[in-house]
Design a protein around this motif. Structure first.
Motif, PDB file in Angstrom:
ATOM      1  N   GLY A   1       0.836  -1.197   0.000  1.00  0.00           N
ATOM      2  CA  GLY A   1       0.000   0.000   0.000  1.00  0.00           C
ATOM      3  C   GLY A   1       0.868   1.243   0.000  1.00  0.00           C
ATOM      4  O   GLY A   1       1.737   1.396   0.860  1.00  0.00           O
ATOM      5  N   LYS A   2       0.633   2.098  -0.943  1.00  0.00           N
ATOM      6  CA  LYS A   2       1.409   3.322  -1.063  1.00  0.00           C
ATOM      7  C   LYS A   2       1.223   4.188   0.181  1.00  0.00           C
ATOM      8  O   LYS A   2       0.106   4.415   0.640  1.00  0.00           O
ATOM      9  N   GLY A   3       2.331   4.620   0.737  1.00  0.00           N
ATOM     10  CA  GLY A   3       2.297   5.541   1.859  1.00  0.00           C
ATOM     11  C   GLY A   3       2.075   4.907   3.219  1.00  0.00           C
ATOM     12  O   GLY A   3       1.852   5.613   4.187  1.00  0.00           O
ATOM     13  N   THR A   4       2.120   3.591   3.312  1.00  0.00           N
ATOM     14  CA  THR A   4       1.948   2.953   4.620  1.00  0.00           C
ATOM     15  C   THR A   4       3.081   1.966   4.884  1.00  0.00           C
ATOM     16  O   THR A   4       3.542   1.294   3.970  1.00  0.00           O
ATOM     17  N   ARG A   5       3.507   1.921   6.127  1.00  0.00           N
ATOM     18  CA  ARG A   5       4.547   0.969   6.520  1.00  0.00           C
ATOM     19  C   ARG A   5       3.933  -0.291   7.135  1.00  0.00           C
ATOM     20  O   ARG A   5       4.619  -1.263   7.343  1.00  0.00           O
ATOM     21  N   LYS A   6       2.666  -0.213   7.451  1.00  0.00           N
ATOM     22  CA  LYS A   6       1.992  -1.353   8.074  1.00  0.00           C
ATOM     23  C   LYS A   6       1.639  -2.387   7.014  1.00  0.00           C
ATOM     24  O   LYS A   6       1.411  -2.061   5.852  1.00  0.00           O
ATOM     25  N   ASP A   7       1.600  -3.644   7.470  1.00  0.00           N
ATOM     26  CA  ASP A   7       1.177  -4.709   6.564  1.00  0.00           C
ATOM     27  C   ASP A   7      -0.297  -4.533   6.244  1.00  0.00           C
ATOM     28  O   ASP A   7      -1.116  -4.256   7.129  1.00  0.00           O
ATOM     29  N   LEU A   8      -0.624  -4.688   4.993  1.00  0.00           N
ATOM     30  CA  LEU A   8      -2.014  -4.640   4.531  1.00  0.00           C
ATOM     31  C   LEU A   8      -2.406  -6.030   4.053  1.00  0.00           C
ATOM     32  O   LEU A   8      -1.594  -6.749   3.457  1.00  0.00           O
ATOM     33  N   TYR A   9      -3.651  -6.378   4.318  1.00  0.00           N
ATOM     34  CA  TYR A   9      -4.144  -7.702   3.941  1.00  0.00           C
ATOM     35  C   TYR A   9      -5.447  -7.556   3.177  1.00  0.00           C
ATOM     36  O   TYR A   9      -6.254  -6.674   3.455  1.00  0.00           O
ATOM     37  N   GLU A  10      -5.635  -8.466   2.225  1.00  0.00           N
ATOM     38  CA  GLU A  10      -6.917  -8.531   1.537  1.00  0.00           C
ATOM     39  C   GLU A  10      -7.262  -9.986   1.261  1.00  0.00           C
ATOM     40  O   GLU A  10      -6.382 -10.848   1.196  1.00  0.00           O
ATOM     41  N   VAL A  11      -8.540 -10.230   1.100  1.00  0.00           N
ATOM     42  CA  VAL A  11      -9.048 -11.573   0.855  1.00  0.00           C
ATOM     43  C   VAL A  11      -8.689 -12.009  -0.556  1.00  0.00           C
ATOM     44  O   VAL A  11      -8.730 -11.210  -1.490  1.00  0.00           O
ATOM     45  N   VAL A  12      -8.348 -13.275  -0.688  1.00  0.00           N
ATOM     46  CA  VAL A  12      -8.261 -13.894  -2.006  1.00  0.00           C
ATOM     47  C   VAL A  12      -9.709 -14.278  -2.324  1.00  0.00           C
ATOM     48  O   VAL A  12     -10.266 -15.157  -1.678  1.00  0.00           O
ATOM     49  N   PRO A  13     -10.347 -13.587  -3.275  1.00  0.00           N
ATOM     50  CA  PRO A  13     -11.794 -13.732  -3.439  1.00  0.00           C
ATOM     51  C   PRO A  13     -12.256 -14.990  -4.175  1.00  0.00           C
ATOM     52  O   PRO A  13     -13.451 -15.214  -4.285  1.00  0.00           O
ATOM     53  N   ASP A  14     -11.353 -15.810  -4.638  1.00  0.00           N
ATOM     54  CA  ASP A  14     -11.729 -17.021  -5.374  1.00  0.00           C
ATOM     55  C   ASP A  14     -12.016 -18.148  -4.381  1.00  0.00           C
ATOM     56  O   ASP A  14     -11.113 -18.805  -3.886  1.00  0.00           O
ATOM     57  N   TRP A  15     -13.285 -18.389  -4.093  1.00  0.00           N
ATOM     58  CA  TRP A  15     -13.661 -19.400  -3.106  1.00  0.00           C
ATOM     59  C   TRP A  15     -13.274 -20.797  -3.559  1.00  0.00           C
ATOM     60  O   TRP A  15     -12.948 -21.660  -2.742  1.00  0.00           O
TER      61      TRP A  15
END
Length: 185
Positions: free
Chosen positions: A87-101
């Protein structure tokens, strides 16, 4: 950035009610497969996010400690159900779902099944070696040889099953399974 910002209070309440039912259902479903209800709820909440989230954001959303959230995120990441993203401008880890069930299902079960297959085949192969050793030592004891032979056959049948399961796992990993059971478009 908040997708709910432009909604009326009534719309927000109705939407969140609908989502909560789905999140609860996802949590219960994952609980059936050995994933805790809270981690199932975490996945369900993340599923509806329109952007990647940090541990802090999810901790606040779900009212869980950062330690619990970290454990949940790690579990979902290890199961390949979420991924870390940049994520641009953040040092924290970002997470998102893998949407393919379909892929989530395949990854979840192949990880679990592969581990079980390897462990069980190792035990069975070791036991077969021991049986062969015993057969070489007790060649003159017909009754014992008969018991050893039956055990050898039973273990051999078990190994056939695990080789079949290994091929099934391969079909999930390669996507070949979808040639036989198609995904709905």
């Amino acid at each position: 950035m908040n997708e709910l910002a432009g909604l009326t209070e009534e719309q927000r309440v109705k939407l969140l009610q609908t989502r909560r039912r789905v999140i609860e259902s996802i949590g219960k479903n994952m609980d059936l497969y050995g994933i805790t209800l809270s981690i199932g709820h975490l996945y369900g909440n993340m599923y509806f996010n329109q952007h990647p989230v940090t541990l802090d954001e999810m901790s606040q959303t779900m009212g869980m400690s950062k330690t619990s959230m970290s454990t949940g995120m790690r579990t979902l990441h290890d199961l390949k159900m979420i991924e870390k993203v940049w994520g641009k401008g953040t040092r924290k880890d970002l997470y998102e779902v893998v949407p393919d069930w379909h892929q989530n299902f395949a990854d979840f079960f192949t990880i679990k099944w592969r581990k079980a297959v390897e462990q069980n085949m190792s035990v069975m192969n070791r036991s077969l070696k021991e049986i062969h050793t015993l057969m070489g030592q007790y060649t003159d004891d017909a009754a014992f040889m008969e018991v050893l032979e039956r055990d050898k056959e039973k273990i051999s049948e078990g190994l056939k099953y695990y080789r079949w399961l290994d091929r099934l796992i391969d079909s999930f990993e390669t996507g070949e399974i979808y040639q036989y059971i198609e995904k709905e478009e």
